[in-house]
Design a protein around this motif. Structure first.
Motif, PDB file in Angstrom:
ATOM      1  N   VAL A  59       0.685  -1.147  -0.119  1.00 22.79           N
ATOM      2  CA  VAL A  59      -0.270  -0.012   0.170  1.00 22.79           C
ATOM      3  C   VAL A  59       0.798   1.341   0.211  1.00 22.79           C
ATOM      4  CG1 VAL A  59      -1.860   1.144   1.326  1.00 22.79           C
ATOM      5  CG2 VAL A  59      -2.034  -1.082   1.117  1.00 22.79           C
ATOM      6  N   ARG A  60       0.590   2.311  -0.886  1.00 25.45           N
ATOM      7  CA  ARG A  60       1.428   3.380  -0.864  1.00 25.45           C
ATOM      8  C   ARG A  60       1.129   4.425   0.205  1.00 25.45           C
ATOM      9  NH1 ARG A  60       0.384   8.057  -3.756  1.00 25.45           N
ATOM     10  NH2 ARG A  60      -1.361   7.127  -4.873  1.00 25.45           N
ATOM     11  N   LEU A  61       2.143   4.935   0.897  1.00 29.07           N
ATOM     12  CA  LEU A  61       2.023   5.896   1.814  1.00 29.07           C
ATOM     13  C   LEU A  61       2.906   7.053   1.376  1.00 29.07           C
ATOM     14  CD1 LEU A  61       2.527   3.496   5.038  1.00 29.07           C
ATOM     15  CD2 LEU A  61       0.498   4.390   4.034  1.00 29.07           C
ATOM     16  N   GLY A  62       2.343   7.809   0.735  1.00 28.54           N
ATOM     17  CA  GLY A  62       3.254   9.194   0.074  1.00 28.54           C
ATOM     18  C   GLY A  62       3.865   8.432  -1.157  1.00 28.54           C
ATOM     19  N   SER A  63       5.419   8.827  -1.332  1.00 28.20           N
ATOM     20  CA  SER A  63       6.114   8.273  -2.267  1.00 28.20           C
ATOM     21  C   SER A  63       6.633   6.845  -2.058  1.00 28.20           C
ATOM     22  CB  SER A  63       7.538   9.015  -2.191  1.00 28.20           C
ATOM     23  OG  SER A  63       7.408  10.397  -2.761  1.00 28.20           O
ATOM     24  N   CYS A  64       6.621   6.093  -3.271  1.00 31.54           N
ATOM     25  CA  CYS A  64       7.153   4.845  -3.209  1.00 31.54           C
ATOM     26  C   CYS A  64       8.638   4.529  -2.970  1.00 31.54           C
ATOM     27  CB  CYS A  64       6.690   4.190  -4.680  1.00 31.54           C
ATOM     28  SG  CYS A  64       4.940   4.016  -5.015  1.00 31.54           S
ATOM     29  N   PRO A  65       8.996   3.491  -2.310  1.00 28.71           N
ATOM     30  CA  PRO A  65      10.242   3.299  -2.050  1.00 28.71           C
ATOM     31  C   PRO A  65      10.932   2.926  -3.180  1.00 28.71           C
ATOM     32  CG  PRO A  65       9.048   1.247  -1.440  1.00 28.71           C
ATOM     33  CD  PRO A  65       7.983   2.464  -1.927  1.00 28.71           C
ATOM     34  N   PHE A  68      10.490   0.567  -6.494  1.00 30.11           N
ATOM     35  CA  PHE A  68       8.818   0.413  -6.669  1.00 30.11           C
ATOM     36  C   PHE A  68       8.201   1.575  -7.372  1.00 30.11           C
ATOM     37  CE2 PHE A  68      10.045  -2.308  -3.324  1.00 30.11           C
ATOM     38  CZ  PHE A  68       8.995  -3.560  -3.137  1.00 30.11           C
ATOM     39  N   LYS A  69       7.257   1.170  -8.076  1.00 32.20           N
ATOM     40  CA  LYS A  69       6.716   2.313  -9.025  1.00 32.20           C
ATOM     41  C   LYS A  69       5.130   2.233  -8.565  1.00 32.20           C
ATOM     42  CE  LYS A  69       9.233   1.431 -13.106  1.00 32.20           C
ATOM     43  NZ  LYS A  69       9.348   0.730 -14.534  1.00 32.20           N
ATOM     44  N   SER A  70       4.606   3.632  -8.425  1.00 28.06           N
ATOM     45  CA  SER A  70       3.372   3.949  -8.033  1.00 28.06           C
ATOM     46  C   SER A  70       2.398   3.421  -9.133  1.00 28.06           C
ATOM     47  CB  SER A  70       3.026   5.491  -7.941  1.00 28.06           C
ATOM     48  OG  SER A  70       1.978   5.729  -7.457  1.00 28.06           O
ATOM     49  N   SER A  71       1.264   2.617  -8.307  1.00 25.51           N
ATOM     50  CA  SER A  71       0.008   2.327  -9.406  1.00 25.51           C
ATOM     51  C   SER A  71      -1.019   2.374  -8.639  1.00 25.51           C
ATOM     52  CB  SER A  71       0.319   0.836  -9.675  1.00 25.51           C
ATOM     53  OG  SER A  71      -0.740   0.153 -10.537  1.00 25.51           O
ATOM     54  N   GLY A  72      -1.870   3.531  -8.843  1.00 26.17           N
ATOM     55  CA  GLY A  72      -3.074   3.810  -8.008  1.00 26.17           C
ATOM     56  C   GLY A  72      -2.672   3.963  -6.431  1.00 26.17           C
ATOM     57  N   ASN A  73      -3.439   3.267  -5.730  1.00 27.14           N
ATOM     58  CA  ASN A  73      -3.206   3.390  -4.279  1.00 27.14           C
ATOM     59  C   ASN A  73      -1.793   2.424  -3.579  1.00 27.14           C
ATOM     60  OD1 ASN A  73      -5.324   5.035  -3.855  1.00 27.14           O
ATOM     61  ND2 ASN A  73      -6.539   3.401  -3.705  1.00 27.14           N
ATOM     62  N   GLY A  98      12.379   6.512   2.246  1.00 30.76           N
ATOM     63  CA  GLY A  98      11.214   7.195   2.738  1.00 30.76           C
ATOM     64  C   GLY A  98      10.336   6.602   3.862  1.00 30.76           C
ATOM     65  N   ARG A  99       9.269   6.343   3.695  1.00 30.95           N
ATOM     66  CA  ARG A  99       8.502   5.772   4.955  1.00 30.95           C
ATOM     67  C   ARG A  99       8.523   4.024   4.915  1.00 30.95           C
ATOM     68  NH1 ARG A  99       2.787   8.556   5.510  1.00 30.95           N
ATOM     69  NH2 ARG A  99       2.924   7.393   7.120  1.00 30.95           N
ATOM     70  N   TYR A 100       9.424   3.524   4.173  1.00 29.65           N
ATOM     71  CA  TYR A 100       9.863   2.310   4.091  1.00 29.65           C
ATOM     72  C   TYR A 100      10.961   1.826   4.412  1.00 29.65           C
ATOM     73  CZ  TYR A 100       5.581   2.922   1.346  1.00 29.65           C
ATOM     74  OH  TYR A 100       4.290   3.071   0.652  1.00 29.65           O
ATOM     75  N   CYS A 101      11.161   0.452   4.516  1.00 33.66           N
ATOM     76  CA  CYS A 101      12.615  -0.324   4.766  1.00 33.66           C
ATOM     77  C   CYS A 101      12.705  -1.321   3.574  1.00 33.66           C
ATOM     78  CB  CYS A 101      12.767  -1.265   5.887  1.00 33.66           C
ATOM     79  SG  CYS A 101      12.692  -0.057   7.521  1.00 33.66           S
ATOM     80  N   ILE A 102      13.858  -1.299   2.810  1.00 32.92           N
ATOM     81  CA  ILE A 102      13.868  -1.965   1.643  1.00 32.92           C
ATOM     82  C   ILE A 102      14.913  -3.007   1.691  1.00 32.92           C
ATOM     83  CG2 ILE A 102      12.719  -0.396   0.343  1.00 32.92           C
ATOM     84  CD1 ILE A 102      15.333   0.569  -0.938  1.00 32.92           C
ATOM     85  N   LYS A 103      15.122  -3.934   0.804  1.00 32.83           N
ATOM     86  CA  LYS A 103      16.213  -4.952   0.839  1.00 32.83           C
ATOM     87  C   LYS A 103      17.231  -4.306  -0.177  1.00 32.83           C
ATOM     88  CE  LYS A 103      14.967  -9.561   1.745  1.00 32.83           C
ATOM     89  NZ  LYS A 103      14.719 -10.870   1.427  1.00 32.83           N
TER      90      LYS A 103
END
Length: 103
Positions: A59-65, A68-73, A98-103
């Motif tokens: 689920v998108r919370l602001g900008s995508c990490p 990842f690419k934005s697609s709707g929500n 951003g608001r995420y942790c990624i590998k």
């Protein structure tokens, strides 16, 4: 022996708690996401979910990490990508995006 209805109700409620608590726990990218509007690119609707065999989404919370690419929500990545909602510092092996942790 007869089990009181209250005891049976409590047992059933405790047995189903993870299903109710799942949305409250940290979200992470997955090949199946809860349908929120239309499904993201690369996913197909299946009841109240969106499923994919070649993509992951969160689920998108602001900008995508990153990656990842934005697609709707949603934020959509390739099958090997991983992201989770950041709650404080990222766990070992993950980095902040951003608001995420990624590998």
């Amino acid at each position: 022996m007869r089990i009181p209805v209250i005891a049976l109700s409590i047992t059933l409620a405790i047995g189903t708690m993870p299903a109710f608590l799942a949305p409250l726990s940290a979200q992470q990218s997955s090949v199946e996401v809860v349908k929120d509007g239309s499904c993201p690119t690369g996913f197909k609707a299946s009841g109240s979910s969106c499923k994919s065999s070649g993509k992951v989404a969160i689920v998108r919370l602001g900008s995508c990490p990153t990656g990842f690419k934005s697609s709707g929500n949603y934020c959509v990545g390739d099958k090997g990508d991983y992201a989770e909602v950041r709650d404080g510092s990222c766990p070992s092996g993950l980095k902040s995006s951003g608001r995420y942790c990624i590998k």
